[in-house]
Write a protein that holds these residues in place. Sequence first.
Motif, PDB file in Angstrom:
ATOM      1  N   LYS A 482      -4.829   9.161   3.380  1.00  0.00           N
ATOM      2  CA  LYS A 482      -5.003  10.584   3.645  1.00  0.00           C
ATOM      3  C   LYS A 482      -5.385  10.818   5.098  1.00  0.00           C
ATOM      4  O   LYS A 482      -5.203  11.909   5.633  1.00  0.00           O
ATOM      5  N   SER A 483      -5.921   9.806   5.747  1.00  0.00           N
ATOM      6  CA  SER A 483      -6.264   9.897   7.158  1.00  0.00           C
ATOM      7  C   SER A 483      -5.016   9.668   8.001  1.00  0.00           C
ATOM      8  O   SER A 483      -3.931   9.397   7.482  1.00  0.00           O
ATOM      9  N   LEU A 484      -5.189   9.750   9.322  1.00  0.00           N
ATOM     10  CA  LEU A 484      -4.073   9.588  10.251  1.00  0.00           C
ATOM     11  C   LEU A 484      -4.187   8.301  11.049  1.00  0.00           C
ATOM     12  O   LEU A 484      -3.666   8.205  12.154  1.00  0.00           O
ATOM     13  N   PHE A 485      -4.852   7.307  10.492  1.00  0.00           N
ATOM     14  CA  PHE A 485      -4.999   6.033  11.192  1.00  0.00           C
ATOM     15  C   PHE A 485      -5.324   4.934  10.189  1.00  0.00           C
ATOM     16  O   PHE A 485      -5.714   5.198   9.050  1.00  0.00           O
ATOM     17  N   SER A 486      -5.175   3.688  10.642  1.00  0.00           N
ATOM     18  CA  SER A 486      -5.510   2.548   9.794  1.00  0.00           C
ATOM     19  C   SER A 486      -5.763   1.331  10.672  1.00  0.00           C
ATOM     20  O   SER A 486      -5.004   1.076  11.620  1.00  0.00           O
ATOM     21  N   GLU A 487      -6.813   0.597  10.379  1.00  0.00           N
ATOM     22  CA  GLU A 487      -7.047  -0.703  11.002  1.00  0.00           C
ATOM     23  C   GLU A 487      -6.381  -1.751  10.113  1.00  0.00           C
ATOM     24  O   GLU A 487      -6.889  -2.097   9.051  1.00  0.00           O
ATOM     25  N   VAL A 488      -5.242  -2.220  10.538  1.00  0.00           N
ATOM     26  CA  VAL A 488      -4.405  -3.078   9.707  1.00  0.00           C
ATOM     27  C   VAL A 488      -4.791  -4.538   9.926  1.00  0.00           C
ATOM     28  O   VAL A 488      -4.568  -5.100  11.004  1.00  0.00           O
ATOM     29  N   HIS A 489      -5.395  -5.134   8.916  1.00  0.00           N
ATOM     30  CA  HIS A 489      -5.725  -6.555   8.926  1.00  0.00           C
ATOM     31  C   HIS A 489      -4.739  -7.363   8.082  1.00  0.00           C
ATOM     32  O   HIS A 489      -4.584  -8.565   8.286  1.00  0.00           O
ATOM     33  N   CYS A 490      -4.112  -6.671   7.110  1.00  0.00           N
ATOM     34  CA  CYS A 490      -3.223  -7.368   6.185  1.00  0.00           C
ATOM     35  C   CYS A 490      -2.230  -6.389   5.607  1.00  0.00           C
ATOM     36  O   CYS A 490      -2.323  -5.177   5.837  1.00  0.00           O
ATOM     37  N   TYR A 491      -1.286  -6.878   4.841  1.00  0.00           N
ATOM     38  CA  TYR A 491      -0.351  -6.038   4.111  1.00  0.00           C
ATOM     39  C   TYR A 491      -0.117  -6.669   2.746  1.00  0.00           C
ATOM     40  O   TYR A 491      -0.496  -7.814   2.490  1.00  0.00           O
ATOM     41  N   TYR A 492       0.490  -5.893   1.827  1.00  0.00           N
ATOM     42  CA  TYR A 492       0.638  -6.313   0.439  1.00  0.00           C
ATOM     43  C   TYR A 492       2.039  -6.849   0.182  1.00  0.00           C
ATOM     44  O   TYR A 492       3.035  -6.234   0.574  1.00  0.00           O
ATOM     45  N   LEU A 493       2.087  -7.974  -0.492  1.00  0.00           N
ATOM     46  CA  LEU A 493       3.362  -8.542  -0.915  1.00  0.00           C
ATOM     47  C   LEU A 493       3.789  -7.887  -2.229  1.00  0.00           C
ATOM     48  O   LEU A 493       2.943  -7.405  -2.995  1.00  0.00           O
ATOM     49  N   PRO A 494       5.072  -7.846  -2.532  1.00  0.00           N
ATOM     50  CA  PRO A 494       5.525  -7.224  -3.779  1.00  0.00           C
ATOM     51  C   PRO A 494       4.938  -7.935  -4.990  1.00  0.00           C
ATOM     52  O   PRO A 494       4.677  -9.147  -4.965  1.00  0.00           O
ATOM     53  N   ALA A 495       4.724  -7.152  -6.045  1.00  0.00           N
ATOM     54  CA  ALA A 495       4.264  -7.745  -7.295  1.00  0.00           C
ATOM     55  C   ALA A 495       5.341  -8.671  -7.849  1.00  0.00           C
ATOM     56  O   ALA A 495       6.530  -8.516  -7.563  1.00  0.00           O
ATOM     57  N   GLU A 496       4.923  -9.630  -8.666  1.00  0.00           N
ATOM     58  CA  GLU A 496       5.861 -10.623  -9.191  1.00  0.00           C
ATOM     59  C   GLU A 496       6.973  -9.991 -10.006  1.00  0.00           C
ATOM     60  O   GLU A 496       8.102 -10.459  -9.993  1.00  0.00           O
ATOM     61  N   ASN A 497       6.647  -8.916 -10.720  1.00  0.00           N
ATOM     62  CA  ASN A 497       7.656  -8.277 -11.575  1.00  0.00           C
ATOM     63  C   ASN A 497       8.424  -7.181 -10.845  1.00  0.00           C
ATOM     64  O   ASN A 497       9.177  -6.440 -11.451  1.00  0.00           O
ATOM     65  N   GLN A 498       8.204  -7.054  -9.528  1.00  0.00           N
ATOM     66  CA  GLN A 498       8.879  -6.015  -8.763  1.00  0.00           C
ATOM     67  C   GLN A 498       9.942  -6.643  -7.882  1.00  0.00           C
ATOM     68  O   GLN A 498       9.661  -7.506  -7.064  1.00  0.00           O
ATOM     69  N   GLN A 499      11.163  -6.203  -8.080  1.00  0.00           N
ATOM     70  CA  GLN A 499      12.256  -6.699  -7.263  1.00  0.00           C
ATOM     71  C   GLN A 499      12.365  -5.841  -6.009  1.00  0.00           C
ATOM     72  O   GLN A 499      12.436  -4.623  -6.082  1.00  0.00           O
ATOM     73  N   VAL A 500      12.357  -6.485  -4.859  1.00  0.00           N
ATOM     74  CA  VAL A 500      12.411  -5.773  -3.590  1.00  0.00           C
ATOM     75  C   VAL A 500      13.656  -6.195  -2.844  1.00  0.00           C
ATOM     76  O   VAL A 500      13.944  -7.378  -2.709  1.00  0.00           O
ATOM     77  N   THR A 501      14.394  -5.242  -2.381  1.00  0.00           N
ATOM     78  CA  THR A 501      15.576  -5.496  -1.562  1.00  0.00           C
ATOM     79  C   THR A 501      15.399  -4.777  -0.242  1.00  0.00           C
ATOM     80  O   THR A 501      14.573  -3.867  -0.129  1.00  0.00           O
ATOM     81  N   PRO A 502      16.148  -5.157   0.763  1.00  0.00           N
ATOM     82  CA  PRO A 502      16.009  -4.477   2.047  1.00  0.00           C
ATOM     83  C   PRO A 502      16.213  -2.979   1.964  1.00  0.00           C
ATOM     84  O   PRO A 502      15.639  -2.238   2.741  1.00  0.00           O
ATOM     85  N   SER A 503      17.024  -2.509   1.038  1.00  0.00           N
ATOM     86  CA  SER A 503      17.306  -1.076   0.949  1.00  0.00           C
ATOM     87  C   SER A 503      16.454  -0.369  -0.089  1.00  0.00           C
ATOM     88  O   SER A 503      16.676   0.798  -0.377  1.00  0.00           O
ATOM     89  N   SER A 504      15.480  -1.077  -0.668  1.00  0.00           N
ATOM     90  CA  SER A 504      14.685  -0.469  -1.731  1.00  0.00           C
ATOM     91  C   SER A 504      13.865   0.685  -1.191  1.00  0.00           C
ATOM     92  O   SER A 504      13.371   0.654  -0.083  1.00  0.00           O
ATOM     93  N   ARG A 505      13.735   1.718  -2.010  1.00  0.00           N
ATOM     94  CA  ARG A 505      13.002   2.926  -1.620  1.00  0.00           C
ATOM     95  C   ARG A 505      11.743   3.020  -2.474  1.00  0.00           C
ATOM     96  O   ARG A 505      11.809   2.910  -3.691  1.00  0.00           O
ATOM     97  N   PRO A 506      10.566   3.219  -1.856  1.00  0.00           N
ATOM     98  CA  PRO A 506       9.345   3.324  -2.640  1.00  0.00           C
ATOM     99  C   PRO A 506       9.429   4.465  -3.634  1.00  0.00           C
ATOM    100  O   PRO A 506      10.123   5.451  -3.414  1.00  0.00           O
ATOM    101  N   SER A 507       8.720   4.324  -4.724  1.00  0.00           N
ATOM    102  CA  SER A 507       8.715   5.369  -5.727  1.00  0.00           C
ATOM    103  C   SER A 507       8.179   6.658  -5.129  1.00  0.00           C
ATOM    104  O   SER A 507       7.268   6.656  -4.328  1.00  0.00           O
TER     105      SER A 507
END
Length: 695
Positions: A482-507
């Motif tokens: 909700k804010s306009l900034f983030s201190e990025v230390h890490c990012y999230y990998l896809p869940a095991e049951n979630q198939q991710v493709t380069p063209s995938s669009r977030p829900s």
Amino acid sequence: MSSEEPQWRKVHTITGVIPRSRHGHRAVAIRELIVVFGGGNEGIAEDLHVYNTVSKQWFLPAVRGDIPPGCAAHGLVCEGTRILVFGGMIEYGKYSNNLYELQANRWLWKKLKPRAPKNGLPPCPRIGHSFTLCGGRCYVFGGLSNVSEDPNGNVPRYMDDLYELELHSASGARGWSIPETKWCGPSARESHTAVAYAGLGSPKLFIFGGMQGRRLDDLWQLDLNTMMWSRPHTRGSTPLPRSLHSASIIGNKMFLFGGWVPVPESEKQKAAGMKWICTNSLSLLDLDTMSWQNLGPQYDDVGSQLQNHKAQSEDQNARRPKARAGHCAAVVGSRLYVWSGRDSYHKSLGYQVCCKDLWYLETDRPSSSDAVMLIKSTVSMLHVAWRPVSAADCYLLQIQPVNPPAKQLDWSAADGERKSQDFQSVSECNTEEQENTSVQQHGNLAKSSISQVEPQAEKHEAENMTHQSPEEALWFDVGVFKSLFSEVHCYYLPAENQQVTPSSRPSVTKERRLQDYQEREKEELTAGQTYRFRVAGLNCLGRGDFSQVSEFKTCQHGFPGAPSAVKINKANDVVCITWEAPPSPSGRILEYSMYMAVKKSRSSSSEGPGQLTFIRIYRGTKMSCTLSSNQLENAHLDCSASSRPALVFRIAAKNEQGYGPATQIRWIQDLFKARAGSKAEVCGADGRHAADSCS
């Protein structure tokens, strides 16, 4: 709109100097700010109020100059950052035909005296007229005048005259004229609405409804090229006759809301002589196909108005605004904001109540955001920020590690020895873009200082990338904010049951819940690695398009971080820029270098439009640099499409290992002065921080 049911949202959390409720006021929007003037409720309001739709805060700007008296039922339009006010009631029976201009970037009022028409008299004092801006001209139609010869009397007269006001390009008005129109136009009326639309074909003025002894439901069109009146043929269900409603343009659609409408036949037995009630009905007119669409019921809370004759109770779970008339409406991006107005009224009792609530209508997904900016970089963290998008409730931030890592872009020792008169382009600077953004509490439109990282994706891809493009590689969620900034230390990998493709669009959801990420595996940021970022706004209608891609790099071990807390102050003709040492110096700081973007020479004119040429203007151990107006004469005024006009500086620190990444600063300049080419083009800002940066 994307949904059959109107997506109204009530603003529950509001701070600041909240204006008292009223009716007969007017509002315009300047970027994320809504400016409200006039209106009345137990007296006519005189103050100018401003609402920041990003910070959800009201404030009272310190206006100066020829401050107009308070007025109601006046005309209010906005062009850029100047606002024009015409006419209105200044006290009972006393109407005005004065014209005022507000330069909102300085909060400076000025009374204008345009020349009279060559073919008649200037518009007489009036209320309830329409005042519409289109193509550098304002159009006044109709209204109600007082023809009583007794200064204390009030003999109303409905008007059907049309005036055109020609404006100067930046400030002021040339004069009035009475255009010669063809065919018969609308009948005399007041409390109608008029909007301008220049979509398909020539620009047109559309007038709907109003009052002339009875409420009207007719739609009129004036072609502003041929000055020909017509009654356009429409499809769909025409809205109820009404007055004191609002009409607002979003894209190619006119949104009609509220006003006084006739009591429905089914309720006349309960009406006790009442003929008119307020409505909260919403109608939409597609101005390309000329088709009406009613969005929601034509009548709501009829029983409450007819039986109680008092303010409708506050419903915290209400899904739409209460019925009202004489409210104000303003469009910010794709959102339609509605504030205050008459709640209900019983003439025999003289009972009148005004609404206090603020609502907005969501009409589309958020627009695309500007590119992500970098505030600070360390060996394991990237502090990033982005500008607000008017229709976004929250933001989805995504990251993409560049693989293989881009080549090292350090400031070499040779760079530190480079002579101060040497020129560099952006593509030649061995820097990593950094940011120093600050917020001004109240969203002041005055000239300001702000920092912004320019998108670097194309440059780095051309120089460094040998494998996947951003479209081919996978993107990973950093989170929803909700804010306009983030201190990025890490990012999230896809869940095991979630198939991710380069063209995938977030829900497409209003907001991803935190628990959506709690079970996800995290990937930490590493030193010396380049990462791509993009951001998209989310609201109840879905996710907007992603921003342009930005690339930032974590620091290498041993090199200093970027200087921080940059401030710009201007006094007379001297500009002083100060900064603080890097939070992570990684040893003793030997010196600082400061560069300024300058006007391109003929030899560098072949460079791309996004590339800036820099010259070193300071090298030393002090954490400050003073510049005279003469030194700034060669500065380049950056007017890139996604940014406001600004001067651009870079500051970098050097330790025993060499130069670290640079902090880039954009110093916002006065747009009108920049267009005029005055000396203030390069030294017109006063060093205050802009409202559209992080908060």
